[in-house]
Design an enzyme around this catalytic site. Structure first.
Site, PDB file in Angstrom:
ATOM      1  N   CYS A  99       0.801  -1.222   0.000  1.00  0.00           N
ATOM      2  CA  CYS A  99       0.000   0.000   0.000  1.00  0.00           C
ATOM      3  C   CYS A  99       0.836   1.275   0.000  1.00  0.00           C
ATOM      4  CB  CYS A  99      -0.938  -0.001   1.205  1.00  0.00           C
ATOM      5  SG  CYS A  99      -2.115  -1.382   1.210  1.00  0.00           S
ATOM      6  N   HIS A 113      12.414   1.621   5.537  1.00  0.00           N
ATOM      7  CA  HIS A 113      12.080   0.190   5.419  1.00  0.00           C
ATOM      8  C   HIS A 113      12.644  -0.521   6.629  1.00  0.00           C
ATOM      9  CE1 HIS A 113      13.146  -3.989   4.091  1.00  0.00           C
ATOM     10  NE2 HIS A 113      11.894  -3.944   3.762  1.00  0.00           N
ATOM     11  N   HIS A 147      -2.700  19.528   7.547  1.00  0.00           N
ATOM     12  CA  HIS A 147      -3.551  18.428   7.095  1.00  0.00           C
ATOM     13  C   HIS A 147      -2.748  17.128   7.087  1.00  0.00           C
ATOM     14  CE1 HIS A 147      -6.281  21.607   5.814  1.00  0.00           C
ATOM     15  NE2 HIS A 147      -5.269  22.141   5.152  1.00  0.00           N
ATOM     16  N   HIS A 195      -2.796   6.620   5.389  1.00  0.00           N
ATOM     17  CA  HIS A 195      -3.328   5.499   4.622  1.00  0.00           C
ATOM     18  C   HIS A 195      -4.473   4.822   5.367  1.00  0.00           C
ATOM     19  CE1 HIS A 195      -3.815   1.814   2.482  1.00  0.00           C
ATOM     20  NE2 HIS A 195      -3.233   1.082   3.420  1.00  0.00           N
ATOM     21  N   ASN A 245     -10.522   0.271   1.831  1.00  0.00           N
ATOM     22  CA  ASN A 245      -9.071   0.301   1.659  1.00  0.00           C
ATOM     23  C   ASN A 245      -8.753   0.122   0.178  1.00  0.00           C
ATOM     24  OD1 ASN A 245      -6.323  -0.130   1.569  1.00  0.00           O
ATOM     25  ND2 ASN A 245      -6.267  -1.526   3.303  1.00  0.00           N
TER      26      ASN A 245
END
Length: 511
Positions: free
Chosen positions: A242, A321, A405, A409, A442
């Site tokens: 995602c 990561h 703002h 996700h 989603n």
């Protein structure tokens, strides 16, 4: 207690009366305003320090007089002409080198989110009935899906592709390609129509879809469909989860630094058709309950003349990561008590790993965006814990001072709850993410653009506002993009939320 210590009732009454008249300063002082005052003090510290120097210089000029200052200055320049010319040349060369070495600006001209046909709309009850009719799921799995669906945060207006809605479902390669074409071309047609940019003007194309990577590729399908020019720089990303949408933005930004005066199009989507699960593994049933069809197309440019009509400028992108074990991906929901509460296990499993990626992302992004006041507090907390061995919680910077703002996700209700708590955000800040999850589900990497579209439709974007997009994905990845609004965005009449924004926000049930 004071009454017991007093010599008499009269004296006790006087003491109590005094206490009632005096304010309780500890309770009356709102720490929020103390912190706000500290923030303003540190932010304007340079101005406050230079102000006395300015007054001293002005007073000295007034004492000496303008004529004497001009006479001394001309005498100095006349006697040191070579030094003045050398310094001037060095200054001009330095300024020229600075402007030539600056990175090219990257503007977001506009973007479009795919809006499916009403015939593909799916209510929660229809989804459960559809799953029941297939006959592939055991009673226990159906009970599990029912509980997840009711607690997922999704509403009754999400979309599924035709192949899944068919009776019986018909997931195949042809249907998957038809879904991809419907989403990609739908978003791109709207984007080209809104911006007036012709497909042949596009020099860079970046497409990301995690789970569907056919041959020819999705990027090749777009190039052939729109008859784009032969020398287009085309990139197809797959298998990044995602968070791939912001990775695509970062890739497009790097390419725009190399290729001047061009447009870049980024297409973010996911494919549902070939990734629908028919079985009883609860970890895999999760995707059936929360993932829905959607996609977005974004037009970027490094042309300086595009600044006038562009909506945003890209300030920063951060990619982090952190390794994770398999249980993060399984996200197994377990009923941890007799009440059947679901979601506790997910939030713990997911955020335990996502927290490391988020922390690394914040550590990198913080110095770039946080005001000096927050950086001082964060550094002081770090020194106290690491070097002075003080037992204290790590200081979480107040990112509300850096951004107006937040587009987080919309991976699920439990994830949004945890991020709201850890970043100390308000319901207002979380509204775009929660409403996107409710309205569209989603939609994987494109959910961030549905959230920004909601923010625009609600009339929230003002010139100079900063937007933080945060995406989580497999790996475990946490990616960020920071945008600054170049103008006040008028409430659009043709985006994914235009015809329903008057019904939002919707009060969601609490579980």
């Amino acid at each position: 207690m004071i009454k017991d210590m007093a010599d008499g009732d009269g004296k006790a009454q006087i003491v109590i009366g005094i206490r009632q008249r005096l304010p309780d300063f500890l309770q009356s002082v709102n720490l929020k305003y103390v912190k706000l005052g500290y923030h303003y003090l540190i932010t304007h510290a340079m101005f406050l320090l230079t102000l006395p120097i300015f007054f001293l210089v002005a007073a000295e000029i007034g004492r000496l007089g303008h004529e004497r200052i001009y006479r001394e200055l001309w005498k100095h320049l006349h006697l040191n002409l070579v030094s003045v010319m050398a310094c001037s040349s060095a200054l001009v060369a330095g300024v020229t080198l600075y402007f030539m070495s600056r990175p090219r600006p990257v503007y977001l001209v506009d973007f479009s989110c795919f809006r499916a046909d009403e015939s593909l709309k799916v209510t929660k009850d229809f989804f459960l009935d559809m799953s029941q009719r297939t006959g592939f799921f055991s009673p226990a799995s159906m009970d599990f899906q029912t509980k997840i669906t009711q607690r997922s945060g999704l509403g009754d207006e999400t979309y599924l592709p035709p192949a899944i809605l068919a009776n019986p479902p018909n997931p195949c390669m042809r249907a998957a390609r038809e879904e991809a074409e419907m989403v990609m071309f739908g978003a791109l047609d709207d984007l080209f129509s809104k911006t007036g940019v012709k497909p042949k003007d596009v020099g860079i194309l970046v497409v990301n879809c995690s789970l569907f990577n056919p041959t020819p590729s999705l990027s090749a399908m777009i190039v052939n469909h729109y008859h784009m020019r032969g020398n287009i720089k085309s990139i197809n990303l797959g298998g990044m989860g995602c968070s791939a949408g912001l990775i695509s933005i970062d890739v497009a930004r790097d390419l725009l630094q190399v290729h001047g005066s061009t447009y870049a199009v980024v297409v973010s989507m996911e494919n549902i058709t070939l990734n629908w699960y028919f079985g009883d593994d609860r970890s895999k049933l999760m995707s059936n309950c929360i993932f829905r069809m959607g996609g977005a197309a974004v037009l970027l440019s490094n042309k300086r003349r595009e600044r006038r009509r562009s909506k945003y400028e890209l300030l920063h992108t951060v990619r982090t990561h952190k390794g994770a074990d398999d249980k993060c991906y399984r996200c197994v929901y377990q009923e941890e008590d007799t009440s059947g509460t679901l979601g506790v296990s997910l939030s713990r499993e997911l955020m335990a790993v996502a927290g490391n990626a988020l922390k690394a992302n914040i550590t990198t992004l913080g110095p770039l965006v946080l005001p000096l006041s927050e950086q001082i507090l964060f550094f002081a907390s770090l020194v106290a814990r690491k070097f002075l061995n003080m037992k204290m919680k790590p200081y979480i910077p107040d990112f509300k001072l850096a951004f107006e703002h937040f587009c987080i996700h919309a991976g699920g209700r439990a994830v949004l709850d945890e991020l709201e708590k850890n970043l100390e955000l308000t319901d207002w800040h979380m509204e775009p993410s929660r409403m996107t999850l409710y309205r569209f589900g989603n939609t994987s990497s494109s959910s961030l653009w549905y959230e920004l579209s909601y923010t625009e439709a609600a009339g929230r974007i003002r010139r100079g506002d900063r937007v933080w997009q945060i995406a989580f994905g497999s790996g475990f990845k946490c990616n960020s993009a920071v945008w600054r609004a170049l103008r006040t965005v008028k409430t659009p009449v043709d985006n994914a939320w235009s015809d329903v924004i008057d019904r939002f926000p919707i009060k969601l049930p609490q579980f």
